[in-house]
Design a protein around this motif. Structure first.
Motif, mmCIF file in Angstrom:
data_model
loop_
_atom_site.group_PDB
_atom_site.id
_atom_site.type_symbol
_atom_site.label_atom_id
_atom_site.label_comp_id
_atom_site.label_asym_id
_atom_site.label_seq_id
_atom_site.Cartn_x
_atom_site.Cartn_y
_atom_site.Cartn_z
ATOM 1 N N TRP A 25 47.839 3.232 -14.752
ATOM 2 C CA TRP A 25 46.425 3.929 -14.516
ATOM 3 C C TRP A 25 45.557 3.084 -15.259
ATOM 4 C CZ3 TRP A 25 44.766 5.823 -10.607
ATOM 5 C CH2 TRP A 25 45.276 6.797 -9.663
ATOM 6 N N HIS A 28 45.046 -0.562 -13.990
ATOM 7 C CA HIS A 28 44.171 -0.368 -12.702
ATOM 8 C C HIS A 28 42.584 -0.062 -12.651
ATOM 9 C CE1 HIS A 28 43.505 0.679 -8.396
ATOM 10 N NE2 HIS A 28 42.932 1.940 -8.664
ATOM 11 N N LEU A 29 42.506 1.060 -13.792
ATOM 12 C CA LEU A 29 41.043 1.376 -14.218
ATOM 13 C C LEU A 29 40.122 0.540 -14.890
ATOM 14 C CD1 LEU A 29 41.601 5.283 -14.274
ATOM 15 C CD2 LEU A 29 40.603 3.894 -12.273
ATOM 16 N N MET A 55 52.920 6.610 -7.730
ATOM 17 C CA MET A 55 52.029 5.469 -8.141
ATOM 18 C C MET A 55 51.697 4.655 -7.129
ATOM 19 S SD MET A 55 50.896 6.271 -11.190
ATOM 20 C CE MET A 55 49.948 4.943 -11.537
ATOM 21 N N ILE A 60 49.108 1.720 -6.861
ATOM 22 C CA ILE A 60 49.177 0.911 -8.171
ATOM 23 C C ILE A 60 50.913 0.749 -8.194
ATOM 24 C CG2 ILE A 60 49.306 1.308 -10.800
ATOM 25 C CD1 ILE A 60 46.971 3.315 -10.277
ATOM 26 N N ARG A 118 51.112 12.731 -12.250
ATOM 27 C CA ARG A 118 50.316 11.515 -12.102
ATOM 28 C C ARG A 118 48.863 11.732 -12.024
ATOM 29 N NH1 ARG A 118 50.520 10.162 -5.700
ATOM 30 N NH2 ARG A 118 48.919 11.850 -6.104
ATOM 31 N N ASP A 119 48.300 12.701 -11.484
ATOM 32 C CA ASP A 119 46.951 13.002 -11.124
ATOM 33 C C ASP A 119 46.502 13.397 -12.406
ATOM 34 O OD1 ASP A 119 47.283 12.239 -8.649
ATOM 35 O OD2 ASP A 119 47.106 14.581 -7.868
ATOM 36 N N ARG A 122 45.976 10.473 -14.622
ATOM 37 C CA ARG A 122 44.661 9.802 -14.394
ATOM 38 C C ARG A 122 43.347 10.142 -15.046
ATOM 39 N NH1 ARG A 122 41.986 7.221 -8.971
ATOM 40 N NH2 ARG A 122 40.152 6.948 -9.859
ATOM 41 N N ILE A 125 43.472 9.436 -18.573
ATOM 42 C CA ILE A 125 43.080 8.085 -18.651
ATOM 43 C C ILE A 125 41.470 7.771 -18.519
ATOM 44 C CG2 ILE A 125 43.250 5.796 -17.735
ATOM 45 C CD1 ILE A 125 45.808 6.422 -19.266
ATOM 46 N N GLU A 126 40.967 8.315 -17.651
ATOM 47 C CA GLU A 126 39.503 8.212 -17.146
ATOM 48 C C GLU A 126 38.679 8.773 -18.629
ATOM 49 O OE1 GLU A 126 39.147 10.624 -13.683
ATOM 50 O OE2 GLU A 126 39.531 8.629 -12.476
#
Length: 136
Positions: A25, A28-29, A55, A60, A118-119, A122, A125-126
């Motif tokens: 993540w 990716h971000l 993913m 991803i 997974r969500d 994310r 991570i954000e």
């Protein structure tokens, strides 16, 4: 020469699910604005295929990643160390930022159970990216 990029190390026991998804993540971000490492206190032989599939559903690809052994040098070289259930086996260095993310272990779970993990990763991570000034 030290990097001007913030560096993040994700650590879980097997380095086969949560930490690999988190690294995926972040990569990716944030692209190349953050230095990313992941490792495990007792690395598995391979990445959890259900984590890979979860993913892949969001575009991803972590299939080429391999579980890595946690070395003190990786902790020492990182600005932020995010642990995910490795407990006392994670080395501690003064001056590092540590976070412990309470996440369910995807080991032995099916895809329906891994998607919310997974969500959740994310979202975390954000939030981390906004705190360290990365891109989201």
């Amino acid at each position: 020469m030290t990097s001007s990029k913030p560096s993040v190390l994700f650590v879980c026991v097997h380095n086969a699910g949560r930490s690999q998804m988190a690294a995926g993540w972040l990569r990716h971000l944030a692209g190349d604005t953050v230095e990313i490492r992941s490792a495990g206190s007792e690395p598995a032989d391979q990445i959890n295929p259900v984590a890979v599939a979860a993913m892949a559903e969001v575009g991803i690809d972590i299939v080429a990643e391999h579980p890595k052994k946690l070395e003190p040098e990786a902790v020492e070289a990182s600005d932020i160390v995010i642990t995910m259930g490795c407990g006392d086996t994670c080395p501690f260095f003064p001056g590092k930022r540590y976070e412990d993310w309470k996440l369910d272990d995807p080991a032995g779970q099916d895809l329906d159970a891994v998607r919310p993990i997974r969500d959740d990763i994310r979202t975390r991570i954000e939030k981390l990216l906004t705190e360290i000034g990365g891109t989201v």
